[in-house]
Structures are given as C-alpha cells and as structure tokens.
Design a protein around this motif. Structure first.
Motif, PDB file in Angstrom:
ATOM      1  N   MET B   1       0.653  -1.049  -0.032  1.00  0.00           N
ATOM      2  CA  MET B   1       0.463   0.330   0.156  1.00  0.00           C
ATOM      3  C   MET B   1       0.535   1.566   0.281  1.00  0.00           C
ATOM      4  O   MET B   1       1.853   1.359   0.011  1.00  0.00           O
ATOM      5  CB  MET B   1      -0.738   0.217   1.133  1.00  0.00           C
ATOM      6  CG  MET B   1      -2.086   0.953   0.937  1.00  0.00           C
ATOM      7  SD  MET B   1      -3.287   1.060   2.655  1.00  0.00           S
ATOM      8  CE  MET B   1      -2.092   2.356   3.623  1.00  0.00           C
ATOM      9  N   THR B   2       0.262   2.289  -0.514  1.00  0.00           N
ATOM     10  CA  THR B   2       1.128   3.268  -0.814  1.00  0.00           C
ATOM     11  C   THR B   2       1.280   4.529   0.698  1.00  0.00           C
ATOM     12  O   THR B   2      -0.077   3.949   1.732  1.00  0.00           O
ATOM     13  CB  THR B   2       0.276   4.843  -1.781  1.00  0.00           C
ATOM     14  OG1 THR B   2      -0.137   3.916  -2.794  1.00  0.00           O
ATOM     15  CG2 THR B   2       1.332   5.678  -2.263  1.00  0.00           C
ATOM     16  N   GLN B   3       2.570   4.630   1.206  1.00  0.00           N
ATOM     17  CA  GLN B   3       2.687   5.120   2.626  1.00  0.00           C
ATOM     18  C   GLN B   3       1.925   6.293   2.105  1.00  0.00           C
ATOM     19  O   GLN B   3       2.846   6.848   0.930  1.00  0.00           O
ATOM     20  CB  GLN B   3       3.794   5.136   3.123  1.00  0.00           C
ATOM     21  CG  GLN B   3       4.058   3.505   3.170  1.00  0.00           C
ATOM     22  CD  GLN B   3       3.351   2.798   4.096  1.00  0.00           C
ATOM     23  OE1 GLN B   3       3.091   3.088   5.506  1.00  0.00           O
ATOM     24  NE2 GLN B   3       2.748   1.857   3.868  1.00  0.00           N
ATOM     25  N   ILE B   4       2.303   7.312   3.881  1.00  0.00           N
ATOM     26  CA  ILE B   4       1.788   8.784   3.200  1.00  0.00           C
ATOM     27  C   ILE B   4       3.176   9.930   3.290  1.00  0.00           C
ATOM     28  O   ILE B   4       2.723  10.887   2.350  1.00  0.00           O
ATOM     29  CB  ILE B   4       1.186   9.233   4.830  1.00  0.00           C
ATOM     30  CG1 ILE B   4       0.566  10.754   4.900  1.00  0.00           C
ATOM     31  CG2 ILE B   4       1.736   8.313   5.937  1.00  0.00           C
ATOM     32  CD1 ILE B   4      -0.355  11.228   5.988  1.00  0.00           C
ATOM     33  N   GLU B   5       4.217   8.398   4.065  1.00  0.00           N
ATOM     34  CA  GLU B   5       5.811   9.704   3.457  1.00  0.00           C
ATOM     35  C   GLU B   5       5.896   8.892   2.037  1.00  0.00           C
ATOM     36  O   GLU B   5       6.607  10.716   1.390  1.00  0.00           O
ATOM     37  CB  GLU B   5       6.464   8.273   4.564  1.00  0.00           C
ATOM     38  CG  GLU B   5       6.646   7.682   4.010  1.00  0.00           C
ATOM     39  CD  GLU B   5       5.501   7.047   5.877  1.00  0.00           C
ATOM     40  OE1 GLU B   5       4.151   6.859   5.503  1.00  0.00           O
ATOM     41  OE2 GLU B   5       6.321   6.078   5.955  1.00  0.00           O
ATOM     42  N   ASP B   6       4.883   8.756   1.022  1.00  0.00           N
ATOM     43  CA  ASP B   6       5.287   8.732  -0.304  1.00  0.00           C
ATOM     44  C   ASP B   6       4.479   9.613  -1.188  1.00  0.00           C
ATOM     45  O   ASP B   6       5.043  10.462  -2.039  1.00  0.00           O
ATOM     46  CB  ASP B   6       5.994   7.469  -1.323  1.00  0.00           C
ATOM     47  CG  ASP B   6       6.249   6.116  -0.036  1.00  0.00           C
ATOM     48  OD1 ASP B   6       7.813   7.212   0.332  1.00  0.00           O
ATOM     49  OD2 ASP B   6       5.921   5.294   0.173  1.00  0.00           O
ATOM     50  N   LEU B   7       4.053  10.822  -0.314  1.00  0.00           N
ATOM     51  CA  LEU B   7       2.739  11.057  -1.428  1.00  0.00           C
ATOM     52  C   LEU B   7       2.495  12.978  -0.805  1.00  0.00           C
ATOM     53  O   LEU B   7       2.892  13.293   0.464  1.00  0.00           O
ATOM     54  CB  LEU B   7       1.374  10.857  -0.941  1.00  0.00           C
ATOM     55  CG  LEU B   7       0.801   8.998  -1.192  1.00  0.00           C
ATOM     56  CD1 LEU B   7      -0.376   9.324  -0.967  1.00  0.00           C
ATOM     57  CD2 LEU B   7       0.934   8.484  -2.708  1.00  0.00           C
ATOM     58  N   THR B   8       2.984  13.360  -2.197  1.00  0.00           N
ATOM     59  CA  THR B   8       2.407  14.793  -2.368  1.00  0.00           C
ATOM     60  C   THR B   8       1.266  15.481  -2.451  1.00  0.00           C
ATOM     61  O   THR B   8       0.280  13.809  -2.774  1.00  0.00           O
ATOM     62  CB  THR B   8       3.063  15.989  -3.045  1.00  0.00           C
ATOM     63  OG1 THR B   8       2.057  15.048  -4.853  1.00  0.00           O
ATOM     64  CG2 THR B   8       4.135  15.663  -3.233  1.00  0.00           C
ATOM     65  N   ILE B   9       0.473  16.448  -1.930  1.00  0.00           N
ATOM     66  CA  ILE B   9      -0.995  16.534  -1.792  1.00  0.00           C
ATOM     67  C   ILE B   9      -1.039  16.310  -3.861  1.00  0.00           C
ATOM     68  O   ILE B   9      -2.728  15.518  -3.414  1.00  0.00           O
ATOM     69  CB  ILE B   9      -1.962  18.075  -1.808  1.00  0.00           C
ATOM     70  CG1 ILE B   9      -1.005  18.370  -0.121  1.00  0.00           C
ATOM     71  CG2 ILE B   9      -2.842  18.510  -2.241  1.00  0.00           C
ATOM     72  CD1 ILE B   9      -1.210  19.240   0.453  1.00  0.00           C
TER      73      ILE B   9
END
Lengths: 95, 489
Positions: B1-9
């Motif tokens: 699953m994609t982690q929040i630390e890898d994401l921008t808005i």
C-alpha cells in the motif's frame, strides 16, 4: 539609552501586567539591549514622516448592523464567559 | 500500500480520485505517524476526535465524483487559526481552554472542500518567536534531529509535514513564521502577498504584517492550498485581489520561465552571523538556478539591512495593541486579583493584572512592554513614526528592484536549526529573522524552498532559500520554485 526599573514598572502598569521585582529587573536589561538595537532607526535620516504617504491607508467603514449571513454565535460567545449571571457577563467592581 | 510519506497532496489527489487509496486510509496513515512520534516531538497540541467522521464524509463526496483539490486530504492547522467549536489556544495559558466561536475564512474554504483537519499544531505563544521554544506547552522538536528546534513560530505545522503527520499545513507569517520553520524542517513554506488571504479568524499579532499561508512538501502543493484559501473577504477589510505595483494585471506567465530574472542582493550576505553552511549552500543554489537557465543579476537594496530594526518597532507596537483584548473578562483565563480577599472585594484592575501577569508568557510580556514603550508619548515620533516612514523607503526600493528583476533571492535563515535552549537572549533570537522580515514590511509574497542540508554532528539539517516577488506575483515564485526542485509542471 538606558531604561530604569521605574520605567518598566510604569509600562507594566500601563499594559496591565503584574510583574515581580525580579522580572522587572531582568526586563530592564533586556529592553535596554533591544532599544540599543532598534535605536539605529534614529540614523535613518532618509526617512522622514513626510515620505509616508498617508493616502495609501484609508479607513473602511460599514454600517453598524448585524450581518444576516454570519452564523449566530450568541450561545458560543456566552459559553466562553469566565463568569456569568444568566446571560449577563459578570465582572468585578470597577473601584 | 502507498504510504503517506511517499505522497504529496497532488499525488494523493490522483490516488483518491482513482480509488487506489481511501480518505480513511490516508488519515489513518497520518494518525499512525502521530501515535509513533508525537509524544517525542510534541508537534500536535490536540488531535481532533472527529477526523474519521470527516474522512467518511470526504469519501462520500469523492465517491460521488465531486471531489475538489483538498477533498479527503489530511492537513494540520496552527493553533492560532479558529475552527468553530474546537479549541484554539495560540499555545498560551491565557487561552488554554478557549473554544473558537467562529471559523477562520481560510479554514472555512478548506472545510468547504472537505479537507480534513487532523489537529492543531504547537507554536510560539501568540506566534511570537522563531523556535517554538516560547510555547506554554513545551518545545516542538525537529523531526530531522530531535535535539534541534523545529523553527517558529509555525514550528508544529512545519514539523507535522516533515514528520508525515499531515500532507500539508496552515501556518501564519508575521516576520518569517512560515518560512523559517519550513526551511528548518526541509519543507516548502509560502508567505502570500499581504491581504491576499483573509486574516479573519487568525489571532492578530502584527495586523499590518500578518498573513496565513501553507507549509507543504512541494511547491505544487503550496500553490494548491494557496489557490483554495486566497481571495477577498468582507470580514477582513485589508483583504483584496492584488494588483501589481506597475499597474499591470496579475495573470499567468506570458513569457517562457527561462526569461525570468533573479536578483541577488549579495551585499546582504556580508553581514555578521550568517553560517558557513548557509553561505555555501546559497552559492550552490545560485549556480543551480544559473544552470537551469535563469539570469542572475547582482542587485542593491541599500536600506534592506534596516528591515529588522523597522520590524522590531512596528511589530511590538501592534502586538501591544492587539494583546489588550486578553484581559480575563470576556473569555479565556480569568484570575482573581487577590486570593485572600473574598471574591466580591477584588476589583477589575486586579483581574486584568493578575490574569495577564500569569496567563501571558515571558516573550509576549516582553513584546507588550516594548510596544507600550515605543508608542508612549515622547517616543512615538522617534520610533514608530520613523519606522513607518522607513517602511515606505523599503517598499519603494523593492518596487524599483522589481522593475529590473522578477524575484529577489536570499537564504531563508542565517543558520540551520539551532540546539534547543542554545539561544539565551531575546535579541539573539530576533536576529534569526534577518532575511524574512523584509517581505512582511513590504507586504510582498515570499517562499522558502528546501535547498539542501548542512551536516552538523552527523545529522543532516535542512537549509532553505527564499524567493520574493512583487505584490500578487506568487505565480513567479511557483514557477521558479518548481524548476529548482525539479517538479514536473
């Protein structure tokens, strides 16, 4: 420039802040240092008050009436009163 | 699953809309980080209890295909911006249990898009400070090195983004309070044009200087939040749609971004107190911009070095006036004058003095006293009057500079984040604002962009550069910023 303990006491009085003697003493040294620094403004001869264009700042007036679009916050405001009697804000005597 | 630390808005938006991730998963990702690190870093003063409901609501809107830019995006909010019914304390004892009675316009605009406010973040009390050490509820630690400050006053907001406890955050900037913590935490921080974002519902500090703005991981994200929160508001008479100083309308960039010219006031870097790491990083950043094709021009802003002096006159003057409202009468902490006398015999004056004496912290009291002094009879012309005139001189110098260049480039702060407790005198703390206060004095927009790291005691501490542009020209900052960070536009 030097600011005295008496000056600080007076300013604290004007600003309605209770302070201990110790704090007044500490503050008079600190404020002295800061005033030394901001006192540099006096060498800033280029700026005079004439250069300040008062026209750039204008007052924005409005009618003194309630805004129907604004959500009613009466209850919430009253709820924040430190002391109340019914819907009245209760304060200590003035003198 | 994609982690929040890898994401921008921007990336999260795509995943939310394509249903690869849910608003709940995203929010829980932030919560997991909070559970893991908030105790140590002291970033959030409160995590709201309704965030999963908010996420559910946002999900419904996403499922209907009605999502907007910030729908379902977990965000942090600085503790001096109001949301009706939620506590807002400005990290002060005097408002420790205060519940907001209305919602700030900037927050309302985000809530109308069903953005999710996770909680309120720590700050210097009433936004007075540059390290979050002045919070009544303890210092916020830097996620890059917990021994160091996170910067301030929006230290909690910057640290929340750096520690992946939110995808973005709202802060407020009076003299650098968004940009300095953003640079210390390795984030992007935007101080918008004065008046471009409504101050309604932002606790006032220096009313002619204050502005709300975003702290994010990328320049594109700062642009997204700015576009949501900006706009004229009838509840803030200083809010407006900015017009450029040369009268030209503010619009999208007509010319190729490569034609943009960057002015560097090299004379500013000759001052004392700028660390070797910052100077080296700045040189490298200038080179990088040159290599990207931007024209670099050495410019002179002869009076810019007076900015800090002007700031430390105007700001405390406005502080002393704005803080008068915290008097223990209508809301917040209220202390009885003399505990030994029966309640009814103490008087109003004693309530004022006791409440303000105990409820306001040392830095707030110091600035009130300083402001009371510079505004008092006999000193007004020597300090405030002179500072206001000097402010006009600075504004004019910038206006002139922006006829030659599109942006002015400086470091954001003279040093990387310092050790907690290291700075002991107030003046020492004030000097950290040397590059940032100018934009507030001139009312122009400025952005801090991460530009690298300084290796200090084996820890990598972030450093930032600052770009300033003419009133209403945020788009130029975004353009150059995205280029600098290699963000695809």
């Amino acid at each position: 420039m030097s600011i005295s303990k008496e000056d600080i006491k007076k300013l604290a009085d004007l600003a309605r802040i209770e302070m201990t003697e110790k704090e007044i003493e500490k503050l008079s040294t600190e404020i002295d240092d800061i005033l030394d620094y901001i006192g540099q403004i006096s060498h800033f001869t280029k700026a005079s008050r004439d250069e300040f264009d008062e026209n750039q700042i204008r007052n924005v007036m409005r009618e003194d009436e309630s805004d129907p679009e604004k959500p009613d916050s009466r209850e919430e405001l009253i709820g924040e009163f430190p002391e109340r009697e019914g819907d009245y804000l209760k304060v200590k005597k003035i003198l | 699953m994609t982690q929040i630390e890898d994401l921008t808005i921007k990336e999260a938006r795509k995943l939310l809309d394509s249903k690869e991730i849910s608003a709940k998963e995203l929010t829980e990702g932030a919560l997991l980080q909070i559970e893991d690190k908030n105790k140590e870093l002291n970033i959030y003063l409160e995590v709201y209890d309704d965030i999963l409901e908010q996420a559910k609501l946002a999900q419904k809107i996403i499922d209907q295909g009605d999502s907007k830019d910030l729908t379902g995006i977990p965000l942090a909010i600085k503790d001096n911006i109001l949301i009706k019914g939620k506590k807002a304390s400005a990290a002060s004892k005097i408002l420790e249990n205060y519940k907001a009675t209305y919602t700030a316009t900037a927050a309302k605009k985000i809530l109308e898009q069903n953005g999710i406010f996770i909680g309120r973040t720590n700050m210097d009390e009433f936004a007075m400070g540059g390290s979050t050490e002045n919070s009544a509820f303890g210092v916020t630690r830097n996620p890059h090195d917990p021994e160091k400050v996170a910067g301030g006053s929006s230290g909690g907001s910057a640290a929340a983004v750096a520690a992946n406890m939110a995808l973005g955050a709202l802060g407020s900037d009076t003299g650098g309070s968004i940009r300095e913590p953003a640079s210390f935490c390795g984030c992007v921080g935007l101080k918008p044009t004065y008046g471009s974002v409504s101050r309604y519902g932002l606790m006032a500090m220096g009313s002619s200087l204050d502005v709300i703005g975003p702290i994010t991981k990328s320049v594109a994200d700062a642009e997204i939040i700015f576009n949501v929160i900006k706009g004229q508001d009838k509840y803030d008479s200083t809010s407006h749609i900015p017009v450029r100083h040369d009268g030209k309308s503010v619009g999208s960039l007509q010319d190729s971004s490569r034609d943009l010219r960057i002015g560097v006031p090299y004379h500013l870097l000759e001052q004392d107190g700028i660390s070797r790491e910052v100077k080296e990083n700045f040189e490298e950043s200038v080179e990088k911009l040159k290599n990207l094709g931007f024209e670099i021009k050495d410019i002179k802003l002869p009076n810019i070095d007076k900015s800090l002096t002007i700031y430390y006159i105007i700001m405390p003057a406005e502080v002393s006036s704005n803080m008068a409202r915290y008097d223990g009468i209508k809301y917040g902490l209220s202390l009885d004058g003399n505990p030994s006398t029966p309640l009814r015999t103490s008087n109003l004056m004693e309530v004022y003095k006791k409440t303000r004496g105990e409820g306001l912290g040392p830095e707030v009291r110091r600035r009130i006293i300083l402001g009371t002094y510079v505004l008092s009879a006999g000193y007004y012309d020597a300090y405030y009057g002179k500072a206001m005139a000097a402010r006009e001189v600075i504004k004019n110098e910038f206006n002139k500079a922006f006829n030659e260049v599109n942006v002015v480039l400086t470091p954001t702060a003279p040093t990387p984040a310092w050790k907690i407790g290291e700075k002991t005198s107030p003046l020492e703390n004030y000097l950290a604002d040397i590059f940032t206060v100018t934009a507030n004095i001139a009312g122009i927009p400025a952005i801090s962009i991460p530009s690298g790291f300084a290796k200090i005691n084996d820890k990598d501490l972030p450093i930032g550069i600052q770009l300033m542009s003419a009133h209403g020209n945020e788009n130029v900052l975004f353009e150059i910023g995205k280029n600098f960070l290699g963000e695809t536009t």
